[in-house]
Write a protein that holds these residues in place. Sequence first.
Motif, PDB file in Angstrom:
ATOM      1  N   GLY A  58      53.001  39.745  40.631  1.00 31.18           N
ATOM      2  CA  GLY A  58      52.996  40.041  42.065  1.00 31.18           C
ATOM      3  C   GLY A  58      52.534  41.458  42.347  1.00 31.18           C
ATOM      4  O   GLY A  58      51.823  41.706  43.332  1.00 31.18           O
ATOM      5  N   PHE A  59      52.898  42.389  41.482  1.00 23.49           N
ATOM      6  CA  PHE A  59      52.450  43.776  41.636  1.00 23.49           C
ATOM      7  C   PHE A  59      50.924  43.859  41.525  1.00 23.49           C
ATOM      8  O   PHE A  59      50.256  44.507  42.338  1.00 23.49           O
ATOM      9  CB  PHE A  59      53.116  44.647  40.578  1.00 23.49           C
ATOM     10  CG  PHE A  59      52.581  46.055  40.522  1.00 23.49           C
ATOM     11  CD1 PHE A  59      53.024  47.018  41.410  1.00 23.49           C
ATOM     12  CD2 PHE A  59      51.625  46.409  39.580  1.00 23.49           C
ATOM     13  CE1 PHE A  59      52.528  48.313  41.357  1.00 23.49           C
ATOM     14  CE2 PHE A  59      51.126  47.701  39.521  1.00 23.49           C
ATOM     15  CZ  PHE A  59      51.576  48.657  40.411  1.00 23.49           C
ATOM     16  N   HIS A  63      48.181  44.854  44.644  1.00 24.33           N
ATOM     17  CA  HIS A  63      47.379  46.071  44.592  1.00 24.33           C
ATOM     18  C   HIS A  63      45.933  45.842  44.151  1.00 24.33           C
ATOM     19  O   HIS A  63      45.053  46.651  44.459  1.00 24.33           O
ATOM     20  CB  HIS A  63      48.028  47.092  43.645  1.00 24.33           C
ATOM     21  CG  HIS A  63      49.320  47.645  44.146  1.00 24.33           C
ATOM     22  ND1 HIS A  63      50.532  47.009  43.950  1.00 24.33           N
ATOM     23  CD2 HIS A  63      49.602  48.781  44.849  1.00 24.33           C
ATOM     24  CE1 HIS A  63      51.496  47.724  44.510  1.00 24.33           C
ATOM     25  NE2 HIS A  63      50.964  48.808  45.053  1.00 24.33           N
ATOM     26  N   PHE A  64      45.666  44.748  43.432  1.00 23.29           N
ATOM     27  CA  PHE A  64      44.314  44.525  42.902  1.00 23.29           C
ATOM     28  C   PHE A  64      43.722  43.168  43.285  1.00 23.29           C
ATOM     29  O   PHE A  64      42.635  42.829  42.831  1.00 23.29           O
ATOM     30  CB  PHE A  64      44.319  44.647  41.371  1.00 23.29           C
ATOM     31  CG  PHE A  64      44.856  45.953  40.871  1.00 23.29           C
ATOM     32  CD1 PHE A  64      44.079  47.113  40.925  1.00 23.29           C
ATOM     33  CD2 PHE A  64      46.139  46.048  40.362  1.00 23.29           C
ATOM     34  CE1 PHE A  64      44.570  48.319  40.463  1.00 23.29           C
ATOM     35  CE2 PHE A  64      46.638  47.245  39.904  1.00 23.29           C
ATOM     36  CZ  PHE A  64      45.851  48.390  39.953  1.00 23.29           C
ATOM     37  N   GLY A  65      44.435  42.402  44.091  1.00 28.59           N
ATOM     38  CA  GLY A  65      43.927  41.095  44.481  1.00 28.59           C
ATOM     39  C   GLY A  65      44.276  40.020  43.464  1.00 28.59           C
ATOM     40  O   GLY A  65      44.708  40.293  42.348  1.00 28.59           O
ATOM     41  N   LYS A  66      44.036  38.765  43.863  1.00 24.62           N
ATOM     42  CA  LYS A  66      44.393  37.641  43.003  1.00 24.62           C
ATOM     43  C   LYS A  66      43.313  37.413  41.964  1.00 24.62           C
ATOM     44  O   LYS A  66      42.132  37.335  42.273  1.00 24.62           O
ATOM     45  CB  LYS A  66      44.585  36.384  43.853  1.00 24.62           C
ATOM     46  CG  LYS A  66      45.276  35.247  43.117  1.00 24.62           C
ATOM     47  CD  LYS A  66      45.618  34.120  44.071  1.00 24.62           C
ATOM     48  CE  LYS A  66      46.369  33.007  43.350  1.00 24.62           C
ATOM     49  NZ  LYS A  66      46.718  31.902  44.262  1.00 24.62           N
ATOM     50  N   HIS A  70      45.072  38.348  35.675  1.00 28.95           N
ATOM     51  CA  HIS A  70      46.314  39.076  35.908  1.00 28.95           C
ATOM     52  C   HIS A  70      47.514  38.356  35.277  1.00 28.95           C
ATOM     53  O   HIS A  70      48.479  39.010  34.865  1.00 28.95           O
ATOM     54  CB  HIS A  70      46.543  39.252  37.409  1.00 28.95           C
ATOM     55  CG  HIS A  70      45.563  40.192  38.043  1.00 28.95           C
ATOM     56  ND1 HIS A  70      45.407  40.284  39.413  1.00 28.95           N
ATOM     57  CD2 HIS A  70      44.682  41.072  37.501  1.00 28.95           C
ATOM     58  CE1 HIS A  70      44.465  41.184  39.689  1.00 28.95           C
ATOM     59  NE2 HIS A  70      44.015  41.678  38.544  1.00 28.95           N
ATOM     60  N   GLN A  71      47.462  37.030  35.219  1.00 27.09           N
ATOM     61  CA  GLN A  71      48.567  36.279  34.631  1.00 27.09           C
ATOM     62  C   GLN A  71      48.746  36.629  33.162  1.00 27.09           C
ATOM     63  O   GLN A  71      49.865  36.846  32.686  1.00 27.09           O
ATOM     64  CB  GLN A  71      48.320  34.768  34.787  1.00 27.09           C
ATOM     65  CG  GLN A  71      49.467  33.885  34.308  1.00 27.09           C
ATOM     66  CD  GLN A  71      50.701  34.011  35.164  1.00 27.09           C
ATOM     67  OE1 GLN A  71      50.633  34.324  36.349  1.00 27.09           O
ATOM     68  NE2 GLN A  71      51.870  33.789  34.555  1.00 27.09           N
ATOM     69  N   VAL A  76      51.741  39.813  28.967  1.00 25.52           N
ATOM     70  CA  VAL A  76      51.757  40.797  27.878  1.00 25.52           C
ATOM     71  C   VAL A  76      52.595  42.014  28.266  1.00 25.52           C
ATOM     72  O   VAL A  76      53.403  42.511  27.459  1.00 25.52           O
ATOM     73  CB  VAL A  76      50.321  41.209  27.506  1.00 25.52           C
ATOM     74  CG1 VAL A  76      50.338  42.341  26.490  1.00 25.52           C
ATOM     75  CG2 VAL A  76      49.547  40.020  26.959  1.00 25.52           C
ATOM     76  N   LEU A  77      52.423  42.503  29.508  1.00 29.14           N
ATOM     77  CA  LEU A  77      53.181  43.676  29.944  1.00 29.14           C
ATOM     78  C   LEU A  77      54.682  43.380  30.006  1.00 29.14           C
ATOM     79  O   LEU A  77      55.504  44.210  29.584  1.00 29.14           O
ATOM     80  CB  LEU A  77      52.683  44.140  31.312  1.00 29.14           C
ATOM     81  CG  LEU A  77      51.370  44.920  31.322  1.00 29.14           C
ATOM     82  CD1 LEU A  77      50.974  45.279  32.753  1.00 29.14           C
ATOM     83  CD2 LEU A  77      51.496  46.191  30.480  1.00 29.14           C
ATOM     84  N   ALA A  78      55.059  42.217  30.538  1.00 30.15           N
ATOM     85  CA  ALA A  78      56.468  41.844  30.600  1.00 30.15           C
ATOM     86  C   ALA A  78      57.074  41.773  29.199  1.00 30.15           C
ATOM     87  O   ALA A  78      58.195  42.248  28.960  1.00 30.15           O
ATOM     88  CB  ALA A  78      56.627  40.512  31.320  1.00 30.15           C
TER      89      ALA A  78
END
Length: 368
Positions: A58-59, A63-66, A70-71, A76-78
């Motif tokens: 969602g972040f 901030h960067f669009g869909k 991003h998924q 990976v970040l989570a």
Amino acid sequence: MSKRIETDLQTFIKFWLVPLGIIAVIFLIEKSITGLVIIGISIFLALALKPLVRKVNGFFTKHFGKDKKHQTVSAVLAYLIVVLVLGTIIAIVGPVVVNETAKFVQHFPETFENTFGGWEGINNFGRSIGVNNLEGEISNALSGLSNNLLGALGNNLVSSVSGVANIVMKVVLILILTLLFLLDGPGMMESFWNRIGTKDGDDRPAKVGRRVVMKMANVVSTYVSRQVIVAIIDGCASSAITFVLSLIFNFSPSLALPMGLITMTFYLIPMFGQFIGGTLVTLLLLFSSPIAGGIFAVIYIVYAQIENNIISPKIQGDALNLRPVIILCAIVIGMYMFGLLGAIIAIPIAGCIRVLAEEYPNIKAARE
């Protein structure tokens, strides 16, 4: 009067193949139970990380669009956030436990003299309860205990090393599989539901199945996220109690953060985790100040009652829609079937069973 039953070869083979096949499946499951448990834990952890993945995604979307990429980045970040948090907890708590234990051993004679009045005080207490030489009884007991421990350590050294290596390998496998399920799990499930939806031109089974699986996944993620929130509150309370006690009894206030992290981490274990964490913190505080450790134990027991009866039910709410008696029964069954692991996953499994029971009429209608 006897009757003769005739059957063809094909029926005879099927008759014997069915039980043999069942036996073979049971045998294979028994042999691969460790691998199945590792896969199950990885799926459970991947589902538990879903709320964090959604927040990170969602972040990025805001901030960067869909974007489909991003998924993957969010997953990976989570994953990295959780691994870093766990590593930080171990890095903070580990040295504190070692240092406090070493400090206790170093200053034990002084602490023993100040707290109990030395061996003279112990012997006086022993005579008051009818034991003339309590010092000798304690010395003999400690000597026997140390000899037994040394013998057990010597006999099991090789097996302990191999056991540690085995645990490390399993942990690495779980970490890798969890990341892979986070990355490939949604695509695999989407492909699976699309295949079912095209069967015979009827997409009702796929819709019902997707809804049921999504509800079960939400049960797991909701339970874990609410449990983490309560665990954080528990850790903050432990830190606050430890900090106040450090000011009163003049030991290091830096112990407040590690003690809070200990209770926070162990609280994630249902039913017994809170007791284990509180006991461990009490023992560590006893090393610094016996009186402070005793006071912490009393305050933490009182706080635990407030948390278990007011704070936790308020935060968990009706998220799982399970009665307390069902939750307790699930934990007991899970613990006796699979030990500590069973106690951890028992509540979400009970929630998933509730979902299946609620959706059973829809599942039956879709099959018909």
